[in-house]
Design a protein around this motif. Structure first.
Motif, PDB file in Angstrom:
ATOM      1  N   GLU A  63      10.496  13.411 -16.117  1.00  9.78           N
ATOM      2  CA  GLU A  63      10.976  13.824 -14.732  1.00  9.78           C
ATOM      3  C   GLU A  63      10.111  13.029 -13.718  1.00  9.78           C
ATOM      4  O   GLU A  63      10.443  12.857 -12.512  1.00  9.78           O
ATOM      5  CB  GLU A  63      10.774  15.331 -14.608  1.00  9.78           C
ATOM      6  N   SER A  64       8.910  13.017 -14.113  1.00 10.80           N
ATOM      7  CA  SER A  64       8.004  12.515 -13.183  1.00 10.80           C
ATOM      8  C   SER A  64       8.111  10.754 -13.283  1.00 10.80           C
ATOM      9  O   SER A  64       8.057  10.274 -12.208  1.00 10.80           O
ATOM     10  CB  SER A  64       6.693  12.466 -13.587  1.00 10.80           C
ATOM     11  N   MET A  65       8.377  10.112 -14.231  1.00 14.83           N
ATOM     12  CA  MET A  65       8.445   8.846 -14.468  1.00 14.83           C
ATOM     13  C   MET A  65      10.008   8.393 -13.855  1.00 14.83           C
ATOM     14  O   MET A  65       9.865   7.059 -13.258  1.00 14.83           O
ATOM     15  CB  MET A  65       8.751   8.388 -15.823  1.00 14.83           C
ATOM     16  N   ALA A  66      10.958   9.105 -13.929  1.00 20.29           N
ATOM     17  CA  ALA A  66      12.124   8.515 -13.352  1.00 20.29           C
ATOM     18  C   ALA A  66      12.131   8.108 -12.132  1.00 20.29           C
ATOM     19  O   ALA A  66      12.792   6.886 -11.596  1.00 20.29           O
ATOM     20  CB  ALA A  66      13.342   9.681 -13.914  1.00 20.29           C
ATOM     21  N   PRO A  67      11.649   8.782 -11.121  1.00 17.91           N
ATOM     22  CA  PRO A  67      11.888   8.212  -9.698  1.00 17.91           C
ATOM     23  C   PRO A  67      11.081   7.204  -9.392  1.00 17.91           C
ATOM     24  O   PRO A  67      11.240   6.319  -8.545  1.00 17.91           O
ATOM     25  CB  PRO A  67      11.242   9.624  -8.694  1.00 17.91           C
ATOM     26  N   ARG A  68       9.940   6.815 -10.028  1.00 20.82           N
ATOM     27  CA  ARG A  68       9.041   5.793 -10.091  1.00 20.82           C
ATOM     28  C   ARG A  68       9.911   4.523 -10.615  1.00 20.82           C
ATOM     29  O   ARG A  68       9.604   3.553  -9.999  1.00 20.82           O
ATOM     30  CB  ARG A  68       7.783   5.986 -10.908  1.00 20.82           C
ATOM     31  N   LEU A  69      10.409   4.805 -11.451  1.00 16.93           N
ATOM     32  CA  LEU A  69      11.218   3.585 -12.182  1.00 16.93           C
ATOM     33  C   LEU A  69      12.289   3.031 -11.143  1.00 16.93           C
ATOM     34  O   LEU A  69      12.344   1.874 -10.829  1.00 16.93           O
ATOM     35  CB  LEU A  69      11.880   4.090 -13.448  1.00 16.93           C
TER      36      LEU A  69
ATOM     37  N   ALA B 159       0.882  -1.197  -0.083  1.00 14.50           N
ATOM     38  CA  ALA B 159      -0.086   0.061  -0.061  1.00 14.50           C
ATOM     39  C   ALA B 159       0.917   1.246   0.082  1.00 14.50           C
ATOM     40  O   ALA B 159       0.421   2.223  -0.549  1.00 14.50           O
ATOM     41  CB  ALA B 159      -0.921   0.050   1.373  1.00 14.50           C
ATOM     42  N   GLY B 160       1.818   1.325   0.846  1.00 15.51           N
ATOM     43  CA  GLY B 160       2.895   2.368   0.993  1.00 15.51           C
ATOM     44  C   GLY B 160       3.479   2.624  -0.543  1.00 15.51           C
ATOM     45  O   GLY B 160       3.660   3.667  -0.833  1.00 15.51           O
ATOM     46  N   LEU B 161       4.017   1.633  -0.978  1.00 17.74           N
ATOM     47  CA  LEU B 161       4.542   1.532  -2.474  1.00 17.74           C
ATOM     48  C   LEU B 161       3.771   2.098  -3.508  1.00 17.74           C
ATOM     49  O   LEU B 161       4.046   2.987  -4.314  1.00 17.74           O
ATOM     50  CB  LEU B 161       4.955   0.202  -2.857  1.00 17.74           C
ATOM     51  N   GLY B 162       2.305   1.818  -3.519  1.00 17.82           N
ATOM     52  CA  GLY B 162       1.187   2.336  -4.294  1.00 17.82           C
ATOM     53  C   GLY B 162       1.313   3.849  -4.301  1.00 17.82           C
ATOM     54  O   GLY B 162       1.166   4.602  -5.062  1.00 17.82           O
ATOM     55  N   VAL B 163       1.276   4.318  -2.935  1.00 16.11           N
ATOM     56  CA  VAL B 163       1.190   5.726  -2.697  1.00 16.11           C
ATOM     57  C   VAL B 163       2.464   6.474  -3.185  1.00 16.11           C
ATOM     58  O   VAL B 163       2.176   7.588  -3.907  1.00 16.11           O
ATOM     59  CB  VAL B 163       1.107   5.952  -1.052  1.00 16.11           C
ATOM     60  N   MET B 164       3.670   5.874  -3.089  1.00 19.12           N
ATOM     61  CA  MET B 164       5.022   6.621  -3.459  1.00 19.12           C
ATOM     62  C   MET B 164       4.986   6.529  -4.979  1.00 19.12           C
ATOM     63  O   MET B 164       5.268   7.398  -5.504  1.00 19.12           O
ATOM     64  CB  MET B 164       6.164   5.771  -2.668  1.00 19.12           C
ATOM     65  N   LEU B 165       4.685   5.310  -5.606  1.00 15.58           N
ATOM     66  CA  LEU B 165       4.736   5.338  -7.057  1.00 15.58           C
ATOM     67  C   LEU B 165       3.858   6.203  -7.687  1.00 15.58           C
ATOM     68  O   LEU B 165       4.076   6.843  -8.815  1.00 15.58           O
ATOM     69  CB  LEU B 165       4.599   3.936  -7.391  1.00 15.58           C
ATOM     70  N   LEU B 166       2.685   6.287  -7.227  1.00 13.81           N
ATOM     71  CA  LEU B 166       1.593   7.249  -7.976  1.00 13.81           C
ATOM     72  C   LEU B 166       1.557   8.753  -7.367  1.00 13.81           C
ATOM     73  O   LEU B 166       0.936   9.605  -8.120  1.00 13.81           O
ATOM     74  CB  LEU B 166       0.114   6.673  -7.792  1.00 13.81           C
TER      75      LEU B 166
ATOM     76  N   ASP C  50      10.457   1.634 -21.238  1.00 19.41           N
ATOM     77  CA  ASP C  50      10.196   2.205 -22.598  1.00 19.41           C
ATOM     78  C   ASP C  50       9.659   3.460 -22.957  1.00 19.41           C
ATOM     79  O   ASP C  50      10.127   4.023 -23.871  1.00 19.41           O
ATOM     80  CB  ASP C  50       9.058   1.126 -23.166  1.00 19.41           C
ATOM     81  N   PHE C  51       8.754   4.109 -21.821  1.00 13.62           N
ATOM     82  CA  PHE C  51       8.413   5.517 -22.009  1.00 13.62           C
ATOM     83  C   PHE C  51       9.537   6.308 -21.865  1.00 13.62           C
ATOM     84  O   PHE C  51       9.734   7.406 -22.860  1.00 13.62           O
ATOM     85  CB  PHE C  51       7.413   5.668 -21.000  1.00 13.62           C
ATOM     86  N   MET C  52      10.491   6.171 -21.007  1.00 15.50           N
ATOM     87  CA  MET C  52      11.527   6.898 -20.933  1.00 15.50           C
ATOM     88  C   MET C  52      12.483   7.157 -22.368  1.00 15.50           C
ATOM     89  O   MET C  52      12.993   7.993 -22.655  1.00 15.50           O
ATOM     90  CB  MET C  52      12.646   6.318 -19.787  1.00 15.50           C
ATOM     91  N   GLU C  53      12.598   5.911 -22.759  1.00 16.44           N
ATOM     92  CA  GLU C  53      13.591   5.806 -24.053  1.00 16.44           C
ATOM     93  C   GLU C  53      12.576   6.460 -25.262  1.00 16.44           C
ATOM     94  O   GLU C  53      13.216   7.061 -26.230  1.00 16.44           O
ATOM     95  CB  GLU C  53      13.941   3.966 -24.418  1.00 16.44           C
ATOM     96  N   THR C  54      11.352   6.151 -25.369  1.00 16.80           N
ATOM     97  CA  THR C  54      10.569   6.635 -26.405  1.00 16.80           C
ATOM     98  C   THR C  54      10.372   8.040 -26.659  1.00 16.80           C
ATOM     99  O   THR C  54      10.665   8.677 -27.493  1.00 16.80           O
ATOM    100  CB  THR C  54       9.171   6.146 -26.532  1.00 16.80           C
ATOM    101  N   TYR C  55      10.397   8.759 -25.420  1.00  9.72           N
ATOM    102  CA  TYR C  55      10.201  10.105 -25.179  1.00  9.72           C
ATOM    103  C   TYR C  55      11.172  10.882 -24.060  1.00  9.72           C
ATOM    104  O   TYR C  55      10.709  11.357 -23.193  1.00  9.72           O
ATOM    105  CB  TYR C  55       8.734  10.497 -24.589  1.00  9.72           C
ATOM    106  N   PRO C  56      12.362  10.618 -24.605  1.00  8.34           N
ATOM    107  CA  PRO C  56      13.404  11.485 -23.710  1.00  8.34           C
ATOM    108  C   PRO C  56      13.404  12.757 -23.354  1.00  8.34           C
ATOM    109  O   PRO C  56      13.674  13.365 -22.249  1.00  8.34           O
ATOM    110  CB  PRO C  56      14.743  10.851 -24.230  1.00  8.34           C
ATOM    111  N   GLY C  57      12.482  13.635 -24.268  1.00  5.63           N
ATOM    112  CA  GLY C  57      12.356  14.878 -24.024  1.00  5.63           C
ATOM    113  C   GLY C  57      11.096  15.254 -23.543  1.00  5.63           C
ATOM    114  O   GLY C  57      10.820  16.607 -23.314  1.00  5.63           O
TER     115      GLY C  57
END
Length: 199
Positions: A141-147, A7-14, A129-136
């Motif tokens: 910036e939001s995706m990186a820490p979730r990864l 549950a804690g992970l879900g809060v952090m990731l989202l 894949d998202f990070m690679e497809t849309y690097p710009g």
């Protein structure tokens, strides 16, 4: 070793994405759109009957994430990508789809560990894949820490699997699984803590 509940992970990731009210909404730009977009379900139903304007799909997907309607968010994001693949906001459609995948996964706390690891790897690959497809994209910036946190959670699950094997009496396999965690997830806190414990 410090552990995080699912549950804690879900809060952090989202946290901070379009599903929360802590400022993530303002980053998307799709919270103040067509006033007809009042709820997720109505947009999802409309999209099944007709092709909608691109902004309606994205606002609907945003609304679905906000309401925790992850499957509908996935459907709207995919519909947008099907109809408007070359649109300037294709990155946001992909982003909402991945966030919906992640939301679905965080709900699967009851799922058996091996299956949860496998589905988690799929989500991790979608994020990468998202990070690679849309690097710009501004959403990277939001995706990186979730990864990063997703990798930590996969390492925790792999270690949990090793401990279950150990408790079942197969210490040899458990040791191999711990070595796998230390090698494959070497850059995680889980692996570092495991090495420090000399297990």
């Amino acid at each position: 070793m410090a552990r995080m509940t699912a549950a804690g992970l879900g809060v952090m990731l989202l946290a901070g994405c379009a599903t929360t009210g802590n400022g993530g909404d303002r980053a998307s730009g799709f919270e103040d759109g067509d006033p007809a977009v009042t709820d997720c379900r109505s947009v999802a139903q409309d999209s099944e009957a007709e092709t909608l304007d691109p902004g309606i799909y994205l606002q609907g997907a945003h609304r679905c994430l906000d309401e925790g309607e992850f499957r509908r968010a996935q459907d709207l994001s995919r519909a947008f990508q099907s109809h408007y693949a070359d649109h300037a906001d294709a990155d946001y459609a992909s982003y909402t789809e991945v966030m919906a995948d992640l939301g679905q996964w965080t709900r699967g706390r009851h799922v058996e560990t091996t299956q949860r690891i496998e589905s988690g790897r799929d989500v991790f690959r979608a994020m990468a894949d998202f990070m690679e497809t849309y690097p710009g994209s501004r959403y990277t910036e939001s995706m990186a820490p979730r990864l990063v946190e997703m990798r930590e959670e996969l390492a925790r699950l792999e270690l949990r699997k090793a401990e279950a094997v150990s408790e079942a009496g197969d210490e040899s396999e458990a040791r191999e699984r711990r070595e796998y965690v230390k090698e494959y997830y070497a850059n995680t806190d889980v692996a570092r803590n495991l090495k420090e414990s000399h297990r």
